[in-house]
Scaffold this motif. Structure first.
Motif, PDB file in Angstrom:
ATOM      1  N   PHE A 133       0.819  -1.209   0.000  1.00  0.00           N
ATOM      2  CA  PHE A 133       0.000   0.000   0.000  1.00  0.00           C
ATOM      3  C   PHE A 133       0.855   1.263   0.000  1.00  0.00           C
ATOM      4  CE2 PHE A 133      -3.531  -2.730   1.692  1.00  0.00           C
ATOM      5  CZ  PHE A 133      -4.296  -2.635   0.532  1.00  0.00           C
ATOM      6  N   SER A 134       2.012   1.233   0.648  1.00  0.00           N
ATOM      7  CA  SER A 134       2.867   2.417   0.632  1.00  0.00           C
ATOM      8  C   SER A 134       3.469   2.626  -0.761  1.00  0.00           C
ATOM      9  CB  SER A 134       3.963   2.321   1.693  1.00  0.00           C
ATOM     10  OG  SER A 134       4.833   1.253   1.420  1.00  0.00           O
ATOM     11  N   ILE A 135       3.787   1.544  -1.459  1.00  0.00           N
ATOM     12  CA  ILE A 135       4.284   1.662  -2.838  1.00  0.00           C
ATOM     13  C   ILE A 135       3.183   2.212  -3.739  1.00  0.00           C
ATOM     14  CG2 ILE A 135       5.023   0.339  -4.867  1.00  0.00           C
ATOM     15  CD1 ILE A 135       6.555  -1.477  -2.913  1.00  0.00           C
ATOM     16  N   LEU A 136       1.963   1.716  -3.596  1.00  0.00           N
ATOM     17  CA  LEU A 136       0.841   2.215  -4.401  1.00  0.00           C
ATOM     18  C   LEU A 136       0.554   3.685  -4.098  1.00  0.00           C
ATOM     19  CD1 LEU A 136      -1.613  -0.816  -4.316  1.00  0.00           C
ATOM     20  CD2 LEU A 136      -0.261   0.003  -6.240  1.00  0.00           C
ATOM     21  N   ALA A 137       0.643   4.069  -2.823  1.00  0.00           N
ATOM     22  CA  ALA A 137       0.421   5.468  -2.458  1.00  0.00           C
ATOM     23  C   ALA A 137       1.498   6.354  -3.068  1.00  0.00           C
ATOM     24  CB  ALA A 137       0.403   5.621  -0.942  1.00  0.00           C
ATOM     25  N   GLY A 138       2.731   5.880  -3.080  1.00  0.00           N
ATOM     26  CA  GLY A 138       3.814   6.638  -3.696  1.00  0.00           C
ATOM     27  C   GLY A 138       3.619   6.795  -5.195  1.00  0.00           C
ATOM     28  N   LEU A 139       3.193   5.738  -5.869  1.00  0.00           N
ATOM     29  CA  LEU A 139       2.930   5.817  -7.303  1.00  0.00           C
ATOM     30  C   LEU A 139       1.764   6.748  -7.616  1.00  0.00           C
ATOM     31  CD1 LEU A 139       3.408   2.090  -8.357  1.00  0.00           C
ATOM     32  CD2 LEU A 139       4.894   4.022  -8.904  1.00  0.00           C
ATOM     33  N   ALA A 140       0.737   6.722  -6.777  1.00  0.00           N
ATOM     34  CA  ALA A 140      -0.403   7.618  -6.983  1.00  0.00           C
ATOM     35  C   ALA A 140       0.021   9.070  -6.800  1.00  0.00           C
ATOM     36  CB  ALA A 140      -1.532   7.264  -6.015  1.00  0.00           C
ATOM     37  N   ALA A 141       0.854   9.341  -5.797  1.00  0.00           N
ATOM     38  CA  ALA A 141       1.330  10.703  -5.576  1.00  0.00           C
ATOM     39  C   ALA A 141       2.193  11.162  -6.744  1.00  0.00           C
ATOM     40  CB  ALA A 141       2.116  10.771  -4.271  1.00  0.00           C
ATOM     41  N   TYR A 142       3.054  10.293  -7.251  1.00  0.00           N
ATOM     42  CA  TYR A 142       3.898  10.642  -8.386  1.00  0.00           C
ATOM     43  C   TYR A 142       3.047  10.893  -9.637  1.00  0.00           C
ATOM     44  CZ  TYR A 142       7.323  10.345 -12.108  1.00  0.00           C
ATOM     45  OH  TYR A 142       8.076  10.613 -13.216  1.00  0.00           O
ATOM     46  N   GLY A 143       2.037  10.074  -9.860  1.00  0.00           N
ATOM     47  CA  GLY A 143       1.154  10.252 -11.008  1.00  0.00           C
ATOM     48  C   GLY A 143       0.399  11.569 -10.937  1.00  0.00           C
ATOM     49  N   THR A 144      -0.066  11.931  -9.750  1.00  0.00           N
ATOM     50  CA  THR A 144      -0.761  13.207  -9.570  1.00  0.00           C
ATOM     51  C   THR A 144       0.188  14.363  -9.832  1.00  0.00           C
ATOM     52  OG1 THR A 144      -2.190  12.189  -7.933  1.00  0.00           O
ATOM     53  CG2 THR A 144      -2.112  14.577  -7.950  1.00  0.00           C
ATOM     54  N   TYR A 145       1.411  14.247  -9.333  1.00  0.00           N
ATOM     55  CA  TYR A 145       2.444  15.270  -9.543  1.00  0.00           C
ATOM     56  C   TYR A 145       2.707  15.468 -11.037  1.00  0.00           C
ATOM     57  CZ  TYR A 145       7.365  16.792  -9.762  1.00  0.00           C
ATOM     58  OH  TYR A 145       8.535  17.420 -10.073  1.00  0.00           O
ATOM     59  N   ARG A 146       2.884  14.373 -11.767  1.00  0.00           N
ATOM     60  CA  ARG A 146       3.144  14.459 -13.212  1.00  0.00           C
ATOM     61  C   ARG A 146       1.939  15.049 -13.954  1.00  0.00           C
ATOM     62  NH1 ARG A 146       7.231  15.030 -15.725  1.00  0.00           N
ATOM     63  NH2 ARG A 146       6.187  14.163 -17.512  1.00  0.00           N
ATOM     64  N   LEU A 147       0.732  14.648 -13.566  1.00  0.00           N
ATOM     65  CA  LEU A 147      -0.474  15.135 -14.221  1.00  0.00           C
ATOM     66  C   LEU A 147      -0.614  16.645 -14.058  1.00  0.00           C
ATOM     67  CD1 LEU A 147      -3.077  14.376 -15.746  1.00  0.00           C
ATOM     68  CD2 LEU A 147      -4.161  14.112 -13.531  1.00  0.00           C
ATOM     69  N   VAL A 148      -0.354  17.157 -12.862  1.00  0.00           N
ATOM     70  CA  VAL A 148      -0.459  18.599 -12.620  1.00  0.00           C
ATOM     71  C   VAL A 148       0.528  19.349 -13.492  1.00  0.00           C
ATOM     72  CG1 VAL A 148      -0.020  20.396 -10.899  1.00  0.00           C
ATOM     73  CG2 VAL A 148      -1.429  18.432 -10.309  1.00  0.00           C
ATOM     74  N   PHE A 149       1.770  18.881 -13.562  1.00  0.00           N
ATOM     75  CA  PHE A 149       2.758  19.584 -14.370  1.00  0.00           C
ATOM     76  C   PHE A 149       2.501  19.442 -15.867  1.00  0.00           C
ATOM     77  CE2 PHE A 149       5.078  19.826 -10.406  1.00  0.00           C
ATOM     78  CZ  PHE A 149       5.518  21.135 -10.463  1.00  0.00           C
ATOM     79  N   ASP A 150       1.898  18.332 -16.291  1.00  0.00           N
ATOM     80  CA  ASP A 150       1.515  18.196 -17.697  1.00  0.00           C
ATOM     81  C   ASP A 150       0.404  19.182 -18.060  1.00  0.00           C
ATOM     82  OD1 ASP A 150       3.390  16.255 -18.130  1.00  0.00           O
ATOM     83  OD2 ASP A 150       1.985  14.581 -17.977  1.00  0.00           O
ATOM     84  N   ILE A 151      -0.560  19.361 -17.166  1.00  0.00           N
ATOM     85  CA  ILE A 151      -1.648  20.313 -17.406  1.00  0.00           C
ATOM     86  C   ILE A 151      -1.102  21.738 -17.462  1.00  0.00           C
ATOM     87  CG2 ILE A 151      -3.720  21.341 -16.368  1.00  0.00           C
ATOM     88  CD1 ILE A 151      -4.435  18.492 -15.422  1.00  0.00           C
ATOM     89  N   ILE A 152      -0.179  22.064 -16.556  1.00  0.00           N
ATOM     90  CA  ILE A 152       0.447  23.388 -16.571  1.00  0.00           C
ATOM     91  C   ILE A 152       1.225  23.585 -17.870  1.00  0.00           C
ATOM     92  CG2 ILE A 152       2.228  24.818 -15.490  1.00  0.00           C
ATOM     93  CD1 ILE A 152       1.303  23.642 -12.793  1.00  0.00           C
ATOM     94  N   GLY A 153       1.915  22.547 -18.321  1.00  0.00           N
ATOM     95  CA  GLY A 153       2.674  22.628 -19.568  1.00  0.00           C
ATOM     96  C   GLY A 153       1.788  22.852 -20.775  1.00  0.00           C
TER      97      GLY A 153
END
Length: 56
Positions: free
Chosen positions: A10-30
């Protein structure tokens, strides 16, 4: 102390979800930045994005 693989999983999945959200936000800004600068660029991915949004 008992080692539990469920907590690790679950901690690995939470880390991947946080990373995916981080990438999505910066892609939208881009994309937002690219749409504001359509008149400056005429090649590459920015041109495709501008074409898709009808700004070329």
């Amino acid at each position: 102390m008992k080692f539990s693989t469920t907590k690790v999983r679950f901690s690995i999945l939470a880390g991947l979800a946080a990373y995916g959200t981080y990438r999505l936000v910066f892609d939208i800004i881009g994309v937002g930045t690219a749409l504001q600068n359509c008149h400056l660029s005429s090649e590459g991915t920015i041109n495709v994005i501008c074409y898709l949004f009808g700004l070329s």
